[in-house]
Design an enzyme around this catalytic site. Sequence first.
Site, PDB file in Angstrom:
ATOM      1  N   ARG A 164       1.864  -2.459   7.853  1.00 29.42           N
ATOM      2  CA  ARG A 164       2.458  -1.148   8.191  1.00 29.42           C
ATOM      3  C   ARG A 164       2.611  -0.972   9.707  1.00 29.42           C
ATOM      4  O   ARG A 164       2.478   0.136  10.228  1.00 29.42           O
ATOM      5  CB  ARG A 164       1.605   0.008   7.628  1.00 29.42           C
ATOM      6  N   SER A 238       1.760   7.054   0.329  1.00 27.87           N
ATOM      7  CA  SER A 238       0.376   6.922   0.799  1.00 27.87           C
ATOM      8  C   SER A 238       0.219   7.689   2.105  1.00 27.87           C
ATOM      9  O   SER A 238       0.964   7.452   3.049  1.00 27.87           O
ATOM     10  CB  SER A 238       0.033   5.458   1.068  1.00 27.87           C
ATOM     11  N   GLU A 334      -1.249   7.103   7.677  1.00 30.67           N
ATOM     12  CA  GLU A 334      -0.049   6.264   7.714  1.00 30.67           C
ATOM     13  C   GLU A 334       1.166   7.132   8.067  1.00 30.67           C
ATOM     14  O   GLU A 334       2.125   6.678   8.679  1.00 30.67           O
ATOM     15  CB  GLU A 334       0.153   5.619   6.329  1.00 30.67           C
TER      16      GLU A 334
HETATM   17  N1  EPU Z   1      -7.524   3.212  -6.424  1.00 31.88           N
HETATM   18  C1  EPU Z   1      -8.466   4.066  -6.956  1.00 31.88           C
HETATM   19  N2  EPU Z   1      -8.143   5.387  -7.089  1.00 31.88           N
HETATM   20  C2  EPU Z   1      -6.939   5.880  -6.756  1.00 31.88           C
HETATM   21  C3  EPU Z   1      -5.963   5.001  -6.219  1.00 31.88           C
HETATM   22  C4  EPU Z   1      -6.276   3.664  -6.059  1.00 31.88           C
HETATM   23  O1  EPU Z   1      -9.571   3.669  -7.275  1.00 31.88           O
HETATM   24  O2  EPU Z   1      -6.725   7.082  -6.906  1.00 31.88           O
HETATM   25  C5  EPU Z   1      -7.866   1.776  -6.246  1.00 31.88           C
HETATM   26  C6  EPU Z   1      -7.813   0.946  -7.506  1.00 31.88           C
HETATM   27  O3  EPU Z   1      -8.838  -0.009  -7.410  1.00 31.88           O
HETATM   28  C7  EPU Z   1      -6.488   0.235  -7.403  1.00 31.88           C
HETATM   29  C8  EPU Z   1      -6.382   0.032  -5.917  1.00 31.88           C
HETATM   30  O4  EPU Z   1      -6.975   1.197  -5.343  1.00 31.88           O
HETATM   31  O5  EPU Z   1      -6.490  -0.950  -8.107  1.00 31.88           O
HETATM   32  C9  EPU Z   1      -4.983  -0.144  -5.393  1.00 31.88           C
HETATM   33  O6  EPU Z   1      -4.180   0.957  -5.782  1.00 31.88           O
HETATM   34  P1  EPU Z   1      -2.579   0.826  -5.834  1.00 31.88           P
HETATM   35  O7  EPU Z   1      -2.179  -0.389  -6.545  1.00 31.88           O
HETATM   36  O8  EPU Z   1      -2.039   2.139  -6.302  1.00 31.88           O
HETATM   37  O9  EPU Z   1      -2.175   0.572  -4.327  1.00 31.88           O
HETATM   38  P2  EPU Z   1      -2.656   1.243  -2.972  1.00 31.88           P
HETATM   39  O10 EPU Z   1      -3.447   0.237  -2.215  1.00 31.88           O
HETATM   40  O11 EPU Z   1      -3.277   2.561  -3.210  1.00 31.88           O
HETATM   41  C10 EPU Z   1      -0.617   0.318  -1.621  1.00 31.88           C
HETATM   42  C11 EPU Z   1       0.427   0.852  -0.690  1.00 31.88           C
HETATM   43  C12 EPU Z   1       1.523   1.559  -1.478  1.00 31.88           C
HETATM   44  C13 EPU Z   1       2.138   0.558  -2.439  1.00 31.88           C
HETATM   45  C14 EPU Z   1       1.034   0.022  -3.356  1.00 31.88           C
HETATM   46  C15 EPU Z   1       1.520  -1.068  -4.266  1.00 31.88           C
HETATM   47  C16 EPU Z   1      -0.693   1.364   1.391  1.00 31.88           C
HETATM   48  C17 EPU Z   1      -1.238   2.419   2.288  1.00 31.88           C
HETATM   49  N3  EPU Z   1      -0.173   1.782   0.252  1.00 31.88           N
HETATM   50  O12 EPU Z   1      -1.245   1.439  -2.225  1.00 31.88           O
HETATM   51  O13 EPU Z   1       2.522   1.962  -0.551  1.00 31.88           O
HETATM   52  O14 EPU Z   1       3.157   1.169  -3.218  1.00 31.88           O
HETATM   53  O15 EPU Z   1      -0.022  -0.555  -2.548  1.00 31.88           O
HETATM   54  O16 EPU Z   1       1.735  -2.236  -3.549  1.00 31.88           O
HETATM   55  O17 EPU Z   1      -0.750   0.183   1.741  1.00 31.88           O
HETATM   56  C18 EPU Z   1       3.149   3.780   0.835  1.00 31.88           C
HETATM   57  O18 EPU Z   1       2.897   3.047   1.811  1.00 31.88           O
HETATM   58  O19 EPU Z   1       3.582   4.954   0.999  1.00 31.88           O
HETATM   59  C19 EPU Z   1       2.922   3.280  -0.503  1.00 31.88           C
HETATM   60  C20 EPU Z   1       3.088   4.043  -1.590  1.00 31.88           C
END
Ligand code: EPU
Length: 338
Positions: A164, A238, A334
């Site tokens: 990012r 996010s 972010e």
């Molecule tokens: N999780 C939880 N609770 C929650 C949300 C997530 O426990 O409420 C944990 C779970 O273990 C889950 C893990 O976090 O397996 C990862 O969650 P998710 O796959 O939803 O991805 P993220 O890390 O929360 C990132 C990006 C997103 C992108 C997704 C998918 C960032 C800051 N965010 O989110 O990007 O869509 O991966 O690749 O890196 C954005 O930047 O606006 C965005 C939506």
Amino acid sequence: MPLIKENHSLKNLNTFGIDVNAKYFVEAHHVEDLQAIFESPIVKEQAVLILGGGSNMLFTKDYEGLIVRMNILGIEVEQQDTEVWVTAGAGEVWNNLVSYCVEHGFAGIENLTLIPGTVGASPIQNIGAYGVEIKDVFASCEAFETATGLVRTFSPEECGFGYRESVFKNELKGKYIITSVTYKLSTKPNLKTHYGAINAELERRNIQQPSISDISEVVAAIRVSKLPDPKTIGNAGSFFKNPIITKAQFDSLFQKFPEVAHYPAPNNKVKLAAGWLIEQCGFKGVVDGQTGTWKNQALVLVNHGHATGDEVYRFSEKIIDTVQHKFAVNLEREVNIF
Ligand code: EPU
């Protein structure tokens, strides 16, 4: 010279749906518009903010300066055997470009389906999702230098991409305006399906040999199930980055919380899932006045209709403080705050 409007509402120009005004507002449809705008006296007197899809910003007050909305459009394609270079104007809606490429069989950005925002913003924060980042397909971009009015080409190396991150958010912040981006795609897909949620959804649909449009559909389905649609519930995706911490910091965290969600990161560091940390602090699906966290993704802050930017910001402070207190981990926003 394009028309400069006064006291222009930004409510429909930021995906959080925050009801604020810009003191001055202008749209740029061509590079020549930027040249005219940046030669005009108003620019010398006012702070200037470049706006794309407004999908990664939180306005906490009226913008007391000039907002330049990027509306440079157009998609051009150059193909050599299986290699395809797609150049898009900065103002093109990102997901329209994804749909165009998927329809034409140009592979490489299908995992980035439904990311809100515009083409011009895509390299600035190296947008990423489901195992793909812009830096994986970025060939070059053209950018307007505000001080000189000249347009310069940036190679991938010159963009300094990170998680990012890019030079456009750091060293060169405010110095260049991206006018178009060229992506290197391919008619021979190299599908990235390793992200757990993609695999699970493909299996559920009984798809063994997915096409790029299968991947695009699967990603769209995952996003729709987890993330609120900004058209109905204001949000900026996010709100925080996933924190990257040292191995030593991780080891002590892991001792206290062995179930902590984490992934390996470059340079022997560890990336934590901010959504997990926030959920563990009891914030998932919380409603706090007109703001709160999304019920299916604690990393996403929402506007339940009439939130002020300040209210969302103060709620984000509460989350940062609570996570710091419980896990001794610093959450970084972010989203850009204005
Ligand atoms: N999780 C939880 N609770 C929650 C949300 C997530 O426990 O409420 C944990 C779970 O273990 C889950 C893990 O976090 O397996 C990862 O969650 P998710 O796959 O939803 O991805 P993220 O890390 O929360 C990132 C990006 C997103 C992108 C997704 C998918 C960032 C800051 N965010 O989110 O990007 O869509 O991966 O690749 O890196 C954005 O930047 O606006 C965005 C939506």
